[in-house]
Design a protein around this motif. Structure first.
Motif, PDB file in Angstrom:
ATOM      1  N   ALA A   1      35.965 -84.917 -63.986  1.00 26.13           N
ATOM      2  CA  ALA A   1      36.228 -86.073 -64.652  1.00 26.13           C
ATOM      3  C   ALA A   1      37.888 -86.605 -64.371  1.00 26.13           C
ATOM      4  O   ALA A   1      38.819 -86.170 -65.191  1.00 26.13           O
ATOM      5  CB  ALA A   1      35.900 -86.359 -66.114  1.00 26.13           C
TER       6      ALA A   1
ATOM      7  N   GLY B   1      27.035 -85.755 -67.271  1.00 19.92           N
ATOM      8  CA  GLY B   1      28.359 -85.971 -67.693  1.00 19.92           C
ATOM      9  C   GLY B   1      29.285 -84.913 -68.095  1.00 19.92           C
ATOM     10  O   GLY B   1      29.256 -83.883 -67.690  1.00 19.92           O
ATOM     11  N   GLY B   2      30.326 -85.130 -69.073  1.00 21.20           N
ATOM     12  CA  GLY B   2      31.266 -84.147 -69.716  1.00 21.20           C
ATOM     13  C   GLY B   2      30.881 -83.627 -71.150  1.00 21.20           C
ATOM     14  O   GLY B   2      29.819 -83.677 -71.666  1.00 21.20           O
ATOM     15  N   GLY B   3      32.181 -83.366 -71.499  1.00 22.28           N
ATOM     16  CA  GLY B   3      32.276 -82.951 -72.905  1.00 22.28           C
ATOM     17  C   GLY B   3      31.850 -81.466 -73.275  1.00 22.28           C
ATOM     18  O   GLY B   3      31.001 -81.262 -74.283  1.00 22.28           O
ATOM     19  N   PHE B   4      32.187 -80.700 -72.347  1.00 20.82           N
ATOM     20  CA  PHE B   4      31.932 -79.189 -72.544  1.00 20.82           C
ATOM     21  C   PHE B   4      32.990 -78.387 -73.424  1.00 20.82           C
ATOM     22  O   PHE B   4      32.731 -77.162 -74.096  1.00 20.82           O
ATOM     23  CB  PHE B   4      31.535 -78.238 -71.123  1.00 20.82           C
TER      24      PHE B   4
ATOM     25  N   GLU C   1      30.161 -83.559 -65.284  1.00 23.81           N
ATOM     26  CA  GLU C   1      31.214 -84.315 -65.167  1.00 23.81           C
ATOM     27  C   GLU C   1      32.409 -83.829 -65.903  1.00 23.81           C
ATOM     28  O   GLU C   1      32.758 -84.533 -66.846  1.00 23.81           O
ATOM     29  CB  GLU C   1      31.247 -85.638 -65.373  1.00 23.81           C
ATOM     30  N   PRO C   2      32.675 -82.481 -66.034  1.00 22.80           N
ATOM     31  CA  PRO C   2      33.885 -81.962 -67.021  1.00 22.80           C
ATOM     32  C   PRO C   2      35.123 -82.493 -66.813  1.00 22.80           C
ATOM     33  O   PRO C   2      35.596 -82.397 -65.624  1.00 22.80           O
ATOM     34  CB  PRO C   2      33.681 -80.529 -66.954  1.00 22.80           C
ATOM     35  N   GLY C   3      35.966 -82.946 -67.765  1.00 24.12           N
ATOM     36  CA  GLY C   3      37.135 -83.230 -67.609  1.00 24.12           C
ATOM     37  C   GLY C   3      37.954 -82.030 -68.325  1.00 24.12           C
ATOM     38  O   GLY C   3      38.749 -81.277 -67.522  1.00 24.12           O
ATOM     39  N   ARG C   4      38.151 -82.375 -69.604  1.00 25.98           N
ATOM     40  CA  ARG C   4      38.703 -81.208 -70.513  1.00 25.98           C
ATOM     41  C   ARG C   4      38.431 -79.866 -70.094  1.00 25.98           C
ATOM     42  O   ARG C   4      39.331 -79.046 -69.814  1.00 25.98           O
ATOM     43  CB  ARG C   4      38.470 -81.505 -71.925  1.00 25.98           C
TER      44      ARG C   4
ATOM     45  N   LYS D   1      39.911 -88.732 -64.996  1.00 23.46           N
ATOM     46  CA  LYS D   1      40.634 -89.508 -66.319  1.00 23.46           C
ATOM     47  C   LYS D   1      41.341 -88.495 -66.937  1.00 23.46           C
ATOM     48  O   LYS D   1      42.512 -88.864 -67.478  1.00 23.46           O
ATOM     49  CB  LYS D   1      39.679 -90.121 -67.183  1.00 23.46           C
TER      50      LYS D   1
ATOM     51  N   ASP E   1      34.662 -87.178 -60.239  1.00 24.35           N
ATOM     52  CA  ASP E   1      34.083 -88.566 -61.117  1.00 24.35           C
ATOM     53  C   ASP E   1      35.408 -89.379 -61.219  1.00 24.35           C
ATOM     54  O   ASP E   1      36.176 -89.039 -62.031  1.00 24.35           O
ATOM     55  CB  ASP E   1      33.666 -88.326 -62.291  1.00 24.35           C
TER      56      ASP E   1
END
Ligand code: PLP
Length: 495
Positions: free
Chosen positions: A68, A241-244, A338-341, A70, A89
């Motif tokens: 991700a 999505g993300g949020g792992f 879609e991991p960002g962090r 962003k 993403d």
């Protein structure tokens, strides 16, 4: 100092630790490039992709890991990612342009979030997969497809408002995606536009740490895919999505102790732990504790790839309690994440120069002013409580023992607080020292960066190790050829 120090020591991987311990290196870079300075470690991102991939391997799943974008604007990170097999993403026109220009081919890009017309057009024109946020967006995409004779557009339908069957467990309310109860209308539109729209799959992204909520959403997606098959559609992707999440702290006990003491401080049974009585969401109403702690769970032992592993092993209540991974495998569905962090764990840090250290009033706490704004170190903004590392200008200086400090930014604003809490440091910082804020690459580095008061935003450098020495270049000068055996500046043997 008001009792024992309450440390929240950062979790430092080998790379960040070695960088910080390289004699003179952080100071050399900050002297030359200014404070604040962002440091990113592209090789760590590649290693993190592998960690996520290994979870896929363990569950025998196929699919794609999308970073991700962003979470960080860095070119170096994106370009290094392009040299792996991961995707990206993108959530804006500029992010899409950045991804295309960094070497990602359209089949490795997903466009998510609500989109403006320009973003949607470029996404359609370049044939990236579009995570459709609403019925309206799907209609706009169909119009673009026809008007510009674009090959059939691959879409994922982003859904929200999932409900567990049996017990009433609702997933968190979201203003993004199409509510499940409107899914029927969305599928009808997909059928109506089948000449220009190719339904690749369904998606969700939930802003929650709860595995149960995410499992409920994943089950909901599986049911929608079943319904699609019943309609003769052939989608095969579930994008979760993300949020792992990330574990920011080295020591879980420190976190437990800190939050207990913070609660006591709000109740007034111990000296304050914050500037101006801030309670991080907690308040004292006539001796009773009210509110809830609005903090990121900085100690998260099950985060990142381990969180994905746990989610995939979670039993699907509406499918006879079978693990979610088994259901994906049985139908040969592709799993997209879609991991960002989490993909940026240990991928960077922010250096800030100490400008001033002084005492004020009673309390004995030191006021420390940094050459950085609160916007440059977004840990506080994101509710992540973790201590910075003091990198002394003169390492030979005798350590004077623990101190309690308040960290302020360089803006002429009372609110420019790098941290609202009292920070305990193992040694007194002095003007000229650096404070290193570890693990800022995910959202806490450049997400909120501004030019307020015409102060500079942080420059960014990419660093990597070669033959035992750290090398660096400016972020926008980095290409994977550098850390994979190409050019870079040798730090004169800094180990
Ligand atoms: C659609 C989507 N995917 C992925 C992410 C990344 O989330 P995280 O950085 O928590 O992994 C976000 C974050 O807002 C998002 O909105």
């Amino acid at each position: 100092m008001g009792g024992e120090p309450l440390y929240l020591a950062p979790r430092l991987g080998r790379g960040l630790r070695s960088f910080l311990e390289s004699p003179g290196l952080p100071h050399l870079l900050a002297d030359g490039l200014g404070s604040p300075l962002d440091v990113v470690v592209p090789e760590q991102l590649a290693a993190n992709v592998e960690q996520f991939r290994s979870v896929y391997g363990r569950h025998h799943l196929s699919g794609q890991v999308f970073f991700a974008h962003k979470a960080n604007r860095s070119s170096a990170l994106l370009r290094r990612l392009a040299a792996t097999d991961a995707g990206v993403d993108v959530a804006s026109l500029r992010e899409l342009q950045h991804a295309l220009g960094s070497g990602f081919t359209p089949d490795r890009i997903t466009a998510t979030g609500p989109k403006n017309p320009e973003f949607l057009w470029l996404a359609a024109r370049t044939s990236v997969t579009v995570g459709v946020d609403s019925l309206d967006e799907l209609e706009q995409l169909a119009v673009l497809g026809r008007k510009f004779a674009i090959p059939r557009l691959r879409v994922l339908l982003r859904l929200s408002g999932f409900e567990a069957s049996g017990v009433r467990v609702l997933s968190r309310r979201s203003r993004f995606g199409t509510p499940m109860k409107e899914c029927e209308t969305l599928l009808e539109a997909v059928e109506r536009h089948s000449d220009v729209i190719d339904l690749a799959g369904v998606a969700y992204h939930l802003d929650t740490t709860s595995v149960t909520e995410k499992a409920t959403a994943l089950e909901g997606c599986l049911r929608v895919l079943e319904e699609c098959r019943g309609r003769g559609l052939r989608p095969s992707v579930v994008d979760i999505g993300g949020g792992f999440g990330v574990d920011y702290l080295a020591d879980g006990e420190q976190w437990e102790r800190y939050t207990t003491e913070l609660t006591a401080a709000v109740l007034g049974t111990r000296p304050p732990l914050t500037w101006g009585g801030h309670g991080y969401g907690l308040r004292n109403e006539a001796g009773t504790l009210r509110g809830s702690l609005g903090l990121y769970p900085a100690h998260r032992p099950v985060a990142g790839p381990r969180y994905l592993d746990e989610l995939l092993a979670h039993p699907a209540a509406s499918f006879g309690g079978r693990p979610l991974a088994g259901l994906l495998l049985e139908h040969l569905y592709d799993l997209h994440v879609e991991p960002g962090r989490a993909l940026l764990d240990q991928c960077g840090l922010t250096l800030a120069r100490v400008l001033e250290v002084r005492t004020q009033d009673s309390g004995g706490e030191l006021l420390v002013r940094l050459a950085a704004k609160a916007d440059d170190v977004g840990l506080e903004e994101h509710g992540v409580l973790v201590d910075p590392v003091v990198v002394p200008r003169d390492p030979a200086r005798a350590a004077a023992g623990p101190v309690a400090v308040h960290l302020f930014g360089s803006l002429c604003l009372e609110t420019d607080l790098i941290t609202r809490r009292t920070v305990f440091l193992p040694r007194r910082p002095e003007p000229g020292d650096l404070l290193a804020f570890a693990n800022t690459a995910g959202y806490c580095m450049d997400f909120h960066a501004t030019h307020a008061q015409q102060q500079p935003v942080a420059r960014k450098v990419a660093v990597w190790q070669e033959g035992g020495a750290w090398r660096w270049c400016l972020d926008d000068q980095y290409w994977p050829t550098a850390s994979m055996g190409g050019v870079g500046y040798d730090m004169g043997g800094a180990q």
